[in-house]
Enzyme design. Structure first.
Site, PDB file in Angstrom:
ATOM      1  N   ASP A  92     -18.437   5.555   5.200  1.00 55.02           N
ATOM      2  CA  ASP A  92     -18.929   5.619   6.678  1.00 55.02           C
ATOM      3  C   ASP A  92     -20.203   6.185   6.746  1.00 55.02           C
ATOM      4  OD1 ASP A  92     -17.626   7.951   5.930  1.00 55.02           O
ATOM      5  OD2 ASP A  92     -17.799   8.764   7.822  1.00 55.02           O
ATOM      6  N   GLU A 186     -15.306   9.896   6.319  1.00 53.23           N
ATOM      7  CA  GLU A 186     -15.762  11.179   5.652  1.00 53.23           C
ATOM      8  C   GLU A 186     -16.451  11.937   6.487  1.00 53.23           C
ATOM      9  OE1 GLU A 186     -17.892  14.099   2.932  1.00 53.23           O
ATOM     10  OE2 GLU A 186     -18.529  12.677   4.420  1.00 53.23           O
TER      11      GLU A 186
HETATM   12 ZN   LIG Z   1     -21.633  12.016   1.983  1.00 55.74          ZN
END
Ligand SMILES: [Zn+2]
Length: 437
Positions: A92, A186
């Site tokens: 992401d 993340e």
């Molecule tokens: Zn990163």
């Protein structure tokens, strides 16, 4: 002038690496806060499916996408010591700048001047970016000016796939069994949440998610979020004398009373922590202050939290009819605590970086990585550079030469783990995957 690759290995991997990177950054994988499912956005699954396909083509027989949007796969080892080493990057990109319609541009053989991007008047000025100054002669990759590039962390993703493809094409190169994982979400702090450490089955892992060439990190912040909810007494303002207690006004006073000349993100650096109010919302009836609290040291982190809570209670205490609740939740913990007892794990990366002809730079991260939580969950996971800069902004850029150095470092790291010194290095003990529930 020839582009300054750190090694022939890096130069050999670079063209394949750039083609993969170019494909990945064009897919919009921006994650979204307050998710209701994993991954938080469907674009991440588009990249995940492409990665399964590319890993399979590169010879990874068991490449797969799981029900939560995690891509995994493994590469058999040339030694059979029953120990697998993990390589992790996140798919992401940050919610803080647009990730839609990314059009990467390669500025070949960078001349050291200002880079003007075609859209939005975005400029990369070396006067404001000291790290860019050092990249004269590199091939600099940027977006077009109105989106982030997504080198954070598609540089890491592309470097892992390119290194795996290189190892697959060169079966004579020594490597331990490798386990690969690409994580979703993340950037919203959820990359480790549904990571199945037991199924992953690695002895330790490395995130490829750092910035400048040579960076190697085994320390992150310890992190908490605190939310203070203040309730006042709301009355019609025309008949409020002696009755109204404004929660909003009290919340503003709390923020004003927190230190502003120290313990803030803009007055601290290095190993100093901070209390950062990042959201204040409310009405006269009820107001909410959200702060993130950071430090490398657990005791100091607790002191900062205590200061926030004490300030809040003292301000609200001056208005006897108002009430306050403070909720604290832990976000992640300094990975150093878990990596310090197993120094050979970070050392292996240091040896690999040196073998690539790069000087290791060991600095603490003023933030967290997937590895912060994975280390705490039982999978010791330091962080290696990926070659990108100015993350989460429309000025984000990466050096192809530095990305190639990271991919080559992965190939060398594989070799290091076949050396006797590492192949049989001590048990990870309490931090091992076996000990995780
Ligand atoms: Zn990163």
């Amino acid at each position: 002038m020839g582009a300054p690759y750190t090694s022939d290995l890096a130069a050999a991997i670079a063209p394949d690496l750039l083609r993969r990177f170019d494909r990945y950054v064009r897919i919009d994988t921006q994650s979204a806060r307050d998710r209701t499912q994993s991954p938080s956005t469907p674009g991440q699954l588009d990249l995940a499916r492409l990665l399964v396909h590319e890993l399979t083509e590169a010879g990874v027989a068991d490449a797969a996408l799981d029900e939560n949007g995690y891509v995994t796969g493994s590469v058999p080892g040339s030694i059979g010591n029953g120990r697998a080493i993990g390589l992790i990057a996140h798919m992401d990109t940050s919610p803080d700048a647009s990730g839609a319609g990314v059009e990467p541009i390669v500025h070949a053989d960078y001349d050291g001047g200002v880079i003007e991007l075609p859209v939005g008047g975005t400029r990369l000025d070396p006067a404001a970016m000291p790290e860019l100054v050092a990249k004269r002669g590199h091939d600099i990759v940027t977006a077009s000016g109105d989106t982030l590039l997504g080198a954070d962390d598609k540089a890491g993703v592309a470097e892992i796939v390119a290194a795996v493809a290189y190892l697959a094409a060169h079966p004579e190169l020594p490597r331990p069994e490798l386990r690969i994982a690409f994580t979703p979400d993340e950037e919203i702090g959820e990359g480790a949440t549904l990571f199945n450490i037991e199924r992953f089955g690695a002895f330790c892992a490395y995130t490829i998610d750092g910035s400048d060439v040579g960076e190697l990190q085994d320390e992150t912040f310890s992190a908490c979020e605190a939310i203070a909810t203040i309730r006042g007494v709301d009355v019609h303002p025309g008949h409020a004398a002696g009755k109204l207690v404004s929660a909003l006004r009290l919340a503003a006073e709390v923020v004003a009373e927190l230190p502003s000349d120290r313990l803030t993100p803009d007055t601290t650096s290095g190993r100093e922590g901070f209390i950062h109010p990042y959201s204040l919302q409310g009405t006269a009836a009820e107001a909410e202050i959200r702060v993130i609290v950071r430090d490398f040291d657990e005791e100091r982190l607790a002191e900062h939290l205590e200061l926030f809570e004490r300030t809040t209670r003292s301000v609200v205490g001056r208005a006897p009819r108002a009430t306050v609740e403070v909720a604290v939740h832990r976000q992640y913990r300094n990975m150093h605590e878990y990596l310090e007892p197993v120094p050979f794990i970070t050392d292996a990366a240091e040896v690999a970086i040196i073998a690539e002809g790069v000087t290791p730079v060991r600095t603490p991260i003023r933030g967290g990585t997937d590895g912060s939580r994975l280390s705490e969950m039982g999978l010791p996971t330091p962080n290696i550079f990926a070659g990108g800069h100015e993350f989460h902004s429309v000025r984000e850029w990466a050096s192809l030469q530095d990305m190639a150095a990271a991919a080559a470092t992965i190939v060398r790291l594989a070799e290091v783990w076949t050396r006797e010194e590492w192949a049989g290095a001590g048990s990870v003990g309490a931090g091992s995957a076996q000990a995780a529930q």
